[in-house]
Design a protein around this motif. Structure first.
Motif, PDB file in Angstrom:
ATOM      1  N   SER A 172     -12.828  20.238  27.462  1.00  0.00           N
ATOM      2  CA  SER A 172     -12.375  19.347  26.180  1.00  0.00           C
ATOM      3  C   SER A 172     -13.198  19.945  25.155  1.00  0.00           C
ATOM      4  O   SER A 172     -14.339  20.509  24.936  1.00  0.00           O
ATOM      5  CB  SER A 172     -12.975  17.928  26.351  1.00  0.00           C
ATOM      6  N   SER A 173     -12.608  20.018  23.735  1.00  0.00           N
ATOM      7  CA  SER A 173     -13.128  20.215  22.486  1.00  0.00           C
ATOM      8  C   SER A 173     -13.392  19.058  21.665  1.00  0.00           C
ATOM      9  O   SER A 173     -12.446  18.117  21.486  1.00  0.00           O
ATOM     10  CB  SER A 173     -12.261  21.338  21.640  1.00  0.00           C
ATOM     11  N   LEU A 180     -10.468  16.158  20.476  1.00  0.00           N
ATOM     12  CA  LEU A 180     -10.738  14.827  21.274  1.00  0.00           C
ATOM     13  C   LEU A 180     -10.434  13.692  20.627  1.00  0.00           C
ATOM     14  O   LEU A 180     -10.545  13.605  19.360  1.00  0.00           O
ATOM     15  CB  LEU A 180     -12.124  14.895  21.621  1.00  0.00           C
ATOM     16  N   VAL A 199     -12.559  12.977  29.468  1.00  0.00           N
ATOM     17  CA  VAL A 199     -13.537  14.182  29.059  1.00  0.00           C
ATOM     18  C   VAL A 199     -13.938  15.019  30.058  1.00  0.00           C
ATOM     19  O   VAL A 199     -14.675  14.641  30.986  1.00  0.00           O
ATOM     20  CB  VAL A 199     -14.839  13.553  28.153  1.00  0.00           C
ATOM     21  N   ASN A 200     -13.789  16.440  30.001  1.00  0.00           N
ATOM     22  CA  ASN A 200     -14.175  17.204  30.849  1.00  0.00           C
ATOM     23  C   ASN A 200     -14.796  18.778  30.266  1.00  0.00           C
ATOM     24  O   ASN A 200     -14.955  18.794  28.955  1.00  0.00           O
ATOM     25  CB  ASN A 200     -13.102  17.808  31.751  1.00  0.00           C
ATOM     26  N   ASN A 219      -7.580  23.703  23.420  1.00  0.00           N
ATOM     27  CA  ASN A 219      -8.835  23.486  23.241  1.00  0.00           C
ATOM     28  C   ASN A 219      -9.879  24.732  23.547  1.00  0.00           C
ATOM     29  O   ASN A 219     -10.988  24.687  22.895  1.00  0.00           O
ATOM     30  CB  ASN A 219      -9.293  22.598  24.608  1.00  0.00           C
ATOM     31  N   SER A 243      -2.454  21.725  26.179  1.00  0.00           N
ATOM     32  CA  SER A 243      -3.688  21.254  25.844  1.00  0.00           C
ATOM     33  C   SER A 243      -5.009  22.043  26.052  1.00  0.00           C
ATOM     34  O   SER A 243      -5.881  22.403  25.164  1.00  0.00           O
ATOM     35  CB  SER A 243      -3.856  19.974  26.476  1.00  0.00           C
ATOM     36  N   ASP A 244      -5.232  22.730  27.104  1.00  0.00           N
ATOM     37  CA  ASP A 244      -6.131  23.671  27.691  1.00  0.00           C
ATOM     38  C   ASP A 244      -6.312  24.745  26.621  1.00  0.00           C
ATOM     39  O   ASP A 244      -7.352  25.252  26.165  1.00  0.00           O
ATOM     40  CB  ASP A 244      -6.024  24.304  29.100  1.00  0.00           C
TER      41      ASP A 244
END
Length: 327
Positions: A137-138, A142, A133-134, A101, A97-98
């Motif tokens: 996050s894109s 999202l 949400v951090n 993003n 996921s990272d």
């Protein structure tokens, strides 16, 4: 090896494919041998294939890179089994996921601004953390529905709306619950909203002024009863806690320790009578420990031990003494 130091074609072709073909040929030969052992007297027919023919068919129809594919599948399966067995599925998912993003952020879909409306108790950082949400996050990847579900799962948030405005703006609208009362159950005190939802354990002194309700079911009936009690400020001002008894009626514990046992029905009339008795007869200032109003046609007052003893002595003094000569 040829004269240039390279493997020739026949040597290079050996590998997983040759191994797999050899295993298949051996299996066919073994099966053929066992079948012939079980039927030694069976005469061959014209439509039965000889062993050499079967081996040729296996070599002909076996996929060209079946051995390589089988090896790759085996390695992938082993890797997957190791990830699951080692408990690294979540780590792998987070890493994927990272990475996704990061690619989207580099393409211009980074969340550049966040607008959060409706918050009172929660900070902006708390709202974003609850929604997942951090900084990595894109906006492109999202999941707005997932963020909304996570927000609504928090007891402080009654409702939430999540909107994405491309290329980089996120808007979150929330409806917060308000701290309404303190609820004590099994020795634990929690902060509750007016609909009975438990918001958090009672740890902060900022909730000290909230009314206290006690007992099973008190959290869901508190709103109605406290609204009724608010109509009698003379009683409310001296009330320390409202106790829900048997999930059907209320008792009041006053600040000086006096217990008021209210009836199950016509509670408003009982509170009005309490207000009148205190105003006319200073009921709450008397040396009593309990007032029982559960019976509609009478009010019973329980004196304190000291008051009961003094009353008993008073009646002894008032009792007429017998004259001399009287039996």
């Amino acid at each position: 090896m040829d004269g240039a130091g390279r493997l020739d074609r026949s040597a290079r072709s050996l590998g997983p494919r040759a191994d797999l073909k050899a295993a298949a040929i051996d299996a066919v030969a073994l099966l053929r041998e066992r079948l012939w052992r079980r039927r030694p007297h069976t005469r061959p027919t014209l439509d039965r294939e000889p062993p050499d023919r079967l081996i040729a068919l296996v070599e002909r129809y076996l996929p060209a890179r079946a051995g390589v594919a089988a090896t790759v599948l085996f390695l992938l399966g082993s890797a997957g089994f190791g990830i699951v067995r080692g408990g690294h599925v979540e780590e792998l998912s987070t890493a994927a996921s990272d990475t996704r993003n990061a690619i989207a952020n580099s393409a211009g879909f980074r969340i550049a601004s966040v607008a959060i409306n409706g918050r009172k108790q929660l900070s902006q950082d708390e709202v974003l953390a609850i929604g997942g949400v951090n900084g990595r996050s894109s906006l492109l990847f999202l999941d707005a529905a997932n963020v909304r579900d996570r927000l609504q799962a928090n007891p402080w948030i009654a409702d939430a709306t999540v909107l994405k405005f491309y290329p980089g703006q996120l808007q979150i609208d929330i409806v917060e619950r308000s701290a309404f009362a303190l609820w004590q159950q099994d020795g634990r005190i929690s902060v509750i909203s007016d609909d009975g939802a438990v918001l958090e354990p009672y740890l902060s002194h900022r909730f000290m002024s909230l009314p206290l309700v006690v007992g099973k079911g008190a959290q869901t009936h508190a709103k109605e009863f406290l609204a009724l009690l608010a109509g009698y400020p003379q009683v409310k001002s001296v009330t320390k806690a409202a106790i829900f008894v048997g999930e059907r009626r209320w008792n009041l514990r006053l600040k000086d320790g006096l217990d008021i046992r209210l009836p199950e029905n016509e509670v408003g009339n009982a509170l009005a009578e309490l207000s009148r008795l205190d105003k006319d007869d200073k009921l709450f200032s008397r040396d009593i420990v309990a007032v029982d109003m559960r019976l509609p046609d009478r009010l019973t007052v329980q004196l304190s031990d000291d008051a009961a003893k003094a009353r008993e002595e008073l009646f002894k003094d008032k009792k007429p003494k017998k004259k001399a000569g009287e039996a």
